[in-house]
Write a protein that holds these residues in place. Structure first.
Motif, PDB file in Angstrom:
ATOM      1  N   SER A  84      -6.265   1.946   3.021  1.00 59.60           N
ATOM      2  CA  SER A  84      -6.116   0.629   2.395  1.00 59.60           C
ATOM      3  C   SER A  84      -7.239  -0.306   2.839  1.00 59.60           C
ATOM      4  O   SER A  84      -7.883  -0.091   3.861  1.00 59.60           O
ATOM      5  CB  SER A  84      -4.777   0.023   2.796  1.00 59.60           C
ATOM      6  N   THR A 136       0.823  -1.242   0.000  1.00 62.03           N
ATOM      7  CA  THR A 136       0.000   0.000   0.000  1.00 62.03           C
ATOM      8  C   THR A 136       0.832   1.256   0.000  1.00 62.03           C
ATOM      9  O   THR A 136       0.283   2.368   0.059  1.00 62.03           O
ATOM     10  CB  THR A 136      -0.918   0.007   1.242  1.00 62.03           C
ATOM     11  N   ASP A 159       0.175   3.404   3.230  1.00 59.92           N
ATOM     12  CA  ASP A 159      -1.102   4.081   3.516  1.00 59.92           C
ATOM     13  C   ASP A 159      -2.107   3.091   4.079  1.00 59.92           C
ATOM     14  O   ASP A 159      -2.919   2.511   3.359  1.00 59.92           O
ATOM     15  CB  ASP A 159      -1.656   4.724   2.239  1.00 59.92           C
TER      16      ASP A 159
END
Length: 393
Positions: free
Chosen positions: A393, A386, A389
């Motif tokens: 997510s 991700t 993040d």
């Protein structure tokens, strides 16, 4: 005693306090004998049943209360304030015990099994770990197809609740030549299956009464109807099921940490040295603040992850981070508690609560359902995928 599902916030809060009083009252009292016998008395199972601790998490269509994941975590935090072995039994009941059957069992087995979870008519342990293998694709316990059956041979170790279970969720090797993710298959194996054997293990440091033992399978024959998920899907069954269970582990640490923080503060207020209470000293205030930081942070992380499950997400990375943080947190809080209590915290009996037992019980969390090394690996994969993040997510 709450007999019907709480329908309002006020009723739910009363139920939470009911479970806290149960954990720190009758459960604490009977644990004195369990520390010696390493076995739960029938009274424990009866009280858990009377207080709906086998029902509150189960979907209503199976006779349960159908509480949300967030509500389940709040209830578990309260019973986690009690003895570690009982907490281990009840947290398993609230997670792996029924979810694997609900998510992966074939229709006929599922129809038979699901209503039986509501009052512990059915309780199923989970067997993945082996002495000579990691908890993954390299396990050796094998299942070989024989007509409409499977014949299972092998051994598992460090399996909880073997003394009170009616069956096992067993992860086996079915195709050693397949790629790693498709080598394993999961089964439900009733304890009365010929060739099913419980192998005694020594008493643990803490969490006494949780029925830890080894399991040995010798030519155990189970029908294909007891297969969980598809052939080759065993690793997925195990990892998917352990995801949410890791949040349960973190929640267990939270419940213990909250109680240990309260014990620390009570002692710091009472203890006077050189004419001043400990609580007035900056060094003690620093330890209390540090413990409080961890408790607040863990509760926030766990509740956020639970809300994601309730929203239909599959927050595996957050779940591993919850467990990882909870291990670090409960370590700090328990060490601070022992330092603040001083010598009296090292004795089995302490006027402020079972500090010595809590200190031992929480150490099991380093190992339960994946040690810190495993959580770091799982979390790092999600973070890398991700770009870091986790919020979106």
């Amino acid at each position: 005693m709450t007999t019907e599902k709480p329908r309002s916030d006020e009723e739910f809060q009363r139920y939470l306090m009911e479970i806290r009083e149960l954990a720190q009252g009758p459960f604490d009292e009977m644990q004195v004998e369990i520390e010696v016998t390493n076995k739960f008395p029938q009274e424990f199972f009866d009280l858990a049943n009377e207080h709906n601790l086998y029902r509150f998490y189960l979907p209503e269509k199976y006779g349960g209360w159908g509480m949300s994941t967030l509500q389940i975590m709040k209830v578990q935090e309260e019973f986690s304030r009690g003895p570690g072995g009982m907490r281990m039994h009840l947290h398993h009941a609230a997670g792996l015990n029924w979810r694997i059957m609900d998510d992966f069992a074939q229709p006929e087995l599922k129809e038979w099994a699901m209503p039986r979870f509501q009052d512990k008519t059915l309780y199923v342990n989970f067997a993945l770990t082996e002495k000579e293998a990691g908890s993954g694709a390299d396990i050796k316990t094998n299942a070989v197809r024989d007509g409409g059956d499977w014949v299972i041979n092998g051994e598992k170790t460090l399996i909880s609740h073997t003394d009170c279970s009616d069956g096992t969720y067993l992860i086996t090797l079915t195709d050693p030549e397949a790629e790693k993710s498709k080598r394993l298959t999961a089964f439900f194996v009733p304890v009365d299956t010929p060739g099913y054997e419980i192998v005694d293990m020594p008493h643990m440091m803490g969490c006494r009464g949780a029925g830890h033992a080894g399991l040995r399978f010798t030519d155990c024959r189970v029908p294909d109807a007891y297969r969980l998920g598809e052939v080759g899907e065993g690793l997925h069954v195990a990892m998917y099921s352990l995801g949410l269970s890791r949040v349960h582990i973190a929640d267990s640490n939270l419940g213990m940490a909250q109680r240990m923080l309260e014990i620390s503060i009570a002692r710091a207020k009472d203890r006077v040295t050189f004419g001043k209470p400990l609580v007035s000293r900056q060094a003690i205030q620093t330890m209390i603040a540090e413990s409080g930081k961890w408790v607040y942070m863990l509760r926030s992380m766990i509740h956020d992850t639970a809300a994601r499950y309730d929203a239909g997400e599959d927050p595996m990375t957050q779940a591993s981070l919850c467990k990882l943080a909870s291990i670090d947190g409960v370590k700090v809080v328990s060490d601070n508690m022992l330092e603040i209590l001083g010598g009296i915290g090292y004795f089995e009996e302490c006027e402020y609560g079972p500090a010595e037992r809590l200190y031992r019980d929480c150490r099991a969390m380093w190992l339960e359902e994946g040690p810190p090394t495993v959580q770091r690996t799982t979390a790092s994969r999600g973070l890398i995928a991700t770009g870091g993040d986790l919020w979106n997510s």
